[in-house]
Write a protein that holds these residues in place. Structure first.
Motif, PDB file in Angstrom:
ATOM      1  N   LYS A   1      -5.348  -6.180   2.340  1.00  0.00           N
ATOM      2  CA  LYS A   1      -6.002  -6.316   3.704  1.00  0.00           C
ATOM      3  C   LYS A   1      -6.954  -7.577   3.606  1.00  0.00           C
ATOM      4  CE  LYS A   1      -4.735  -1.789   5.574  1.00  0.00           C
ATOM      5  NZ  LYS A   1      -3.176  -2.634   5.182  1.00  0.00           N
TER       6      LYS A   1
ATOM      7  N   HIS B   1      -2.194   7.704   7.365  1.00  0.00           N
ATOM      8  CA  HIS B   1      -1.149   7.088   6.966  1.00  0.00           C
ATOM      9  C   HIS B   1       0.154   6.989   6.279  1.00  0.00           C
ATOM     10  CE1 HIS B   1       0.776   2.626   5.607  1.00  0.00           C
ATOM     11  NE2 HIS B   1       0.020   2.435   6.747  1.00  0.00           N
TER      12      HIS B   1
ATOM     13  N   GLU C   1      -9.059   6.487   8.254  1.00  0.00           N
ATOM     14  CA  GLU C   1      -7.796   5.944   9.773  1.00  0.00           C
ATOM     15  C   GLU C   1      -8.670   5.308  10.848  1.00  0.00           C
ATOM     16  OE1 GLU C   1      -6.659   7.801   7.777  1.00  0.00           O
ATOM     17  OE2 GLU C   1      -4.450   6.503   6.346  1.00  0.00           O
TER      18      GLU C   1
ATOM     19  N   GLY D   1       0.242  -1.356   0.076  1.00  0.00           N
ATOM     20  CA  GLY D   1       0.109  -0.117   0.039  1.00  0.00           C
ATOM     21  C   GLY D   1       0.822   1.294   0.038  1.00  0.00           C
ATOM     22  N   THR D   2       2.194   0.873   0.660  1.00  0.00           N
ATOM     23  CA  THR D   2       3.249   2.565   0.635  1.00  0.00           C
ATOM     24  C   THR D   2       3.092   2.907  -1.038  1.00  0.00           C
ATOM     25  OG1 THR D   2       3.045   1.565   2.857  1.00  0.00           O
ATOM     26  CG2 THR D   2       5.052   3.732   1.463  1.00  0.00           C
TER      27      THR D   2
ATOM     28  N   ASP E   1      -6.329   7.789  -0.378  1.00  0.00           N
ATOM     29  CA  ASP E   1      -6.531   5.935  -0.071  1.00  0.00           C
ATOM     30  C   ASP E   1      -7.060   5.206   0.546  1.00  0.00           C
ATOM     31  OD1 ASP E   1      -5.067   4.113   1.343  1.00  0.00           O
ATOM     32  OD2 ASP E   1      -3.225   5.032   2.614  1.00  0.00           O
TER      33      ASP E   1
ATOM     34  N   ALA F   1      -7.517   1.457   0.955  1.00  0.00           N
ATOM     35  CA  ALA F   1      -6.534   0.095   1.495  1.00  0.00           C
ATOM     36  C   ALA F   1      -7.369  -0.672   2.418  1.00  0.00           C
ATOM     37  CB  ALA F   1      -5.168   0.870   2.639  1.00  0.00           C
ATOM     38  N   ARG F   2      -8.629   0.237   2.864  1.00  0.00           N
ATOM     39  CA  ARG F   2      -9.654  -0.586   2.585  1.00  0.00           C
ATOM     40  C   ARG F   2     -11.308   0.020   2.000  1.00  0.00           C
ATOM     41  NH1 ARG F   2      -6.989   0.215   8.113  1.00  0.00           N
ATOM     42  NH2 ARG F   2      -5.769  -1.466   8.248  1.00  0.00           N
TER      43      ARG F   2
HETATM   44  C1  LIG Z   1      -4.783   3.523   5.002  1.00  0.00           C
HETATM   45  C2  LIG Z   1      -3.892   2.438   5.089  1.00  0.00           C
HETATM   46  N1  LIG Z   1      -2.947   2.979   4.075  1.00  0.00           N
HETATM   47  C3  LIG Z   1      -1.996   2.183   3.863  1.00  0.00           C
HETATM   48  C4  LIG Z   1      -1.571   0.746   4.247  1.00  0.00           C
HETATM   49  C5  LIG Z   1      -0.630  -0.126   3.275  1.00  0.00           C
HETATM   50  O1  LIG Z   1       0.289   0.392   4.266  1.00  0.00           O
HETATM   51  P1  LIG Z   1       1.310  -1.188   4.033  1.00  0.00           P
HETATM   52  O2  LIG Z   1       2.580  -0.785   2.765  1.00  0.00           O
HETATM   53  O3  LIG Z   1       1.757  -1.445   4.944  1.00  0.00           O
HETATM   54  O4  LIG Z   1       1.068  -2.006   2.587  1.00  0.00           O
HETATM   55  C6  LIG Z   1      -2.567   0.205   4.938  1.00  0.00           C
HETATM   56  C7  LIG Z   1      -1.646  -0.118   5.981  1.00  0.00           C
HETATM   57  O5  LIG Z   1      -2.167  -0.813   7.049  1.00  0.00           O
HETATM   58  C8  LIG Z   1      -3.312   1.568   5.845  1.00  0.00           C
HETATM   59  O6  LIG Z   1      -3.904   1.083   6.744  1.00  0.00           O
END
Ligand SMILES: Cc1ncc(COP(=O)(O)O)c(C=O)c1O
Length: 340
Positions: free
Chosen positions: A205, A85, A145, A60-61, A172, A174-175
């Protein structure tokens, strides 16, 4: 015992493992020029009901930072909530990928950036002409978040603010699956129709092994993105295994089925926590994340009984509980029994 530490603690859905195994027979062209990758691009265009540029990556980063680097130059500024994040959990990757763009943070309940504070911050930062950082991107998260879902109306308000200042809107996601599954608005309504320029669409996730899709809704804006991906070391040679994960994830709406399962688990957990006198609900619960307040000795006792969850220091006596697609009712009931 319950593991509500993170949805990253969950395993891989069997259909996704099968898809990786199936992609492993024979050979395929490398670096995203394979048939499976093309098929995933078409699946995503169908789901989002528009032409899209898609870059698959393993974290995700990477998805967030390649997206930000594409929308924001090295002299730009990115405006986000202080809980974001990209602000707290991605080290200096946003600075690395963008070549030094600066992040600015604002407050706002439920980790939704306050529109008022955003407007003020953007205007103040950009006020000194060539001496200023150039306000370039508003970055939001859906779910936020703090586990809240943004509606299409809320997303539109951020997009209007961004547009009025000549900026881009990045999400973002991620979810994002949990956000879609917990409402009745389509992926298109929650993104490009509301004015989102780019989305990181998470799968890791929610049942994948390691797969995120960076999606641009205006392909003309995305041409530089693949260079950022390569430069940052995130262009997989055996790219078909990223695509294989997404193919299974998207087929027959598995992504929504899994997100609905984790959201349903959260609804059960939320109800249990709400009925307890030993904890209070502080935030979240729209999707698969809940933030609760409880005394430290109660949290310790739960941990000693084998339950896993993490403290959330920005909330008073705060702890975060996260469900995933394979959370069981037994886990939830055991946790709630031990809490009450
Ligand atoms: C809101 C959010 N964005 C992005 C990520 C993705 O991060 P990662 O690089 O750990 O996959 C996460 C993971 O915890 C997250 O909670």
């Amino acid at each position: 015992m319950a593991n509500f530490g993170s949805d990253n603690a969950a395993g891989i859905h069997p259909k996704i493992i099968e898809s990786i195994a199936a992609a492993s027979t024979g050979t395929a062209p490398a670096y995203g020029t394979d048939r499976l990758t093309e098929s995933v691009e078409n699946q995503l265009a169908d789901i989002f009901e528009c032409e899209v540029t898609v870059l698959l990556v393993g974290t995700g980063t990477a998805a967030n930072c390649i997206g930000l680097a594409t929308l924001c130059s090295s002299v730009g500024g990115i405006f986000a909530h202080s809980e974001a994040h990209i602000v707290n959990d991605e080290s200096t990757a946003p600075e690395l990928f963008t070549g030094g763009a600066r992040q600015f943070t604002v407050g706002g309940s439920d980790a939704k950036p306050s529109l008022l504070e955003l407007g003020e911050a953007i205007d103040m930062v950009g006020a000194r002409g060539v001496h200023s950082v150039q306000p370039s991107v508003i970055a939001i998260s859906n779910l936020t978040e703090l586990g809240a879902r943004l509606s299409a109306i809320e997303v539109t308000a951020y997009a209007e603010l961004a547009k009025s200042r000549g900026m881009k809107l990045f999400m973002d996601g991620a979810r994002f699956a949990n956000a879609v599954a917990s409402g009745d608005e389509s992926p298109a309504e929650l993104t490009w129709r509301a004015g989102v320029d780019a989305l990181s669409f998470g799968a890791t996730k929610n049942g994948a092994m390691a797969a995120e899709a960076l999606i641009f809704f205006n392909p003309a804006e995305a041409t530089i993105a693949e260079f950022h991906r390569k430069r940052g070391g995130h262009l997989w040679s055996k790219h078909r295994f990223l695509a294989a994960q997404f193919e299974a994830y998207l087929e027959n709406d598995l992504w929504l089925e899994l997100a609905t399962a984790s959201n349903d688990s959260m609804a059960r957990l939320r109800q249990g926590v709400a009925s307890s006198k030993n904890a209070s609900i502080l935030a979240g619960g729209d999707g698969n994340e809940l933030f609760i307040g409880m005394e430290q000795d109660i949290a310790k006792e739960l941990e000693q009984r084998g339950h896993t969850f993490y403290a959330w220091p920005s909330l008073p006596k705060g702890y975060r509980l996260v469900t995933s697609f394979n959370t069981t009712d037994e886990e939830i009931d055991e946790f709630v029994d031990d809490l009450t």
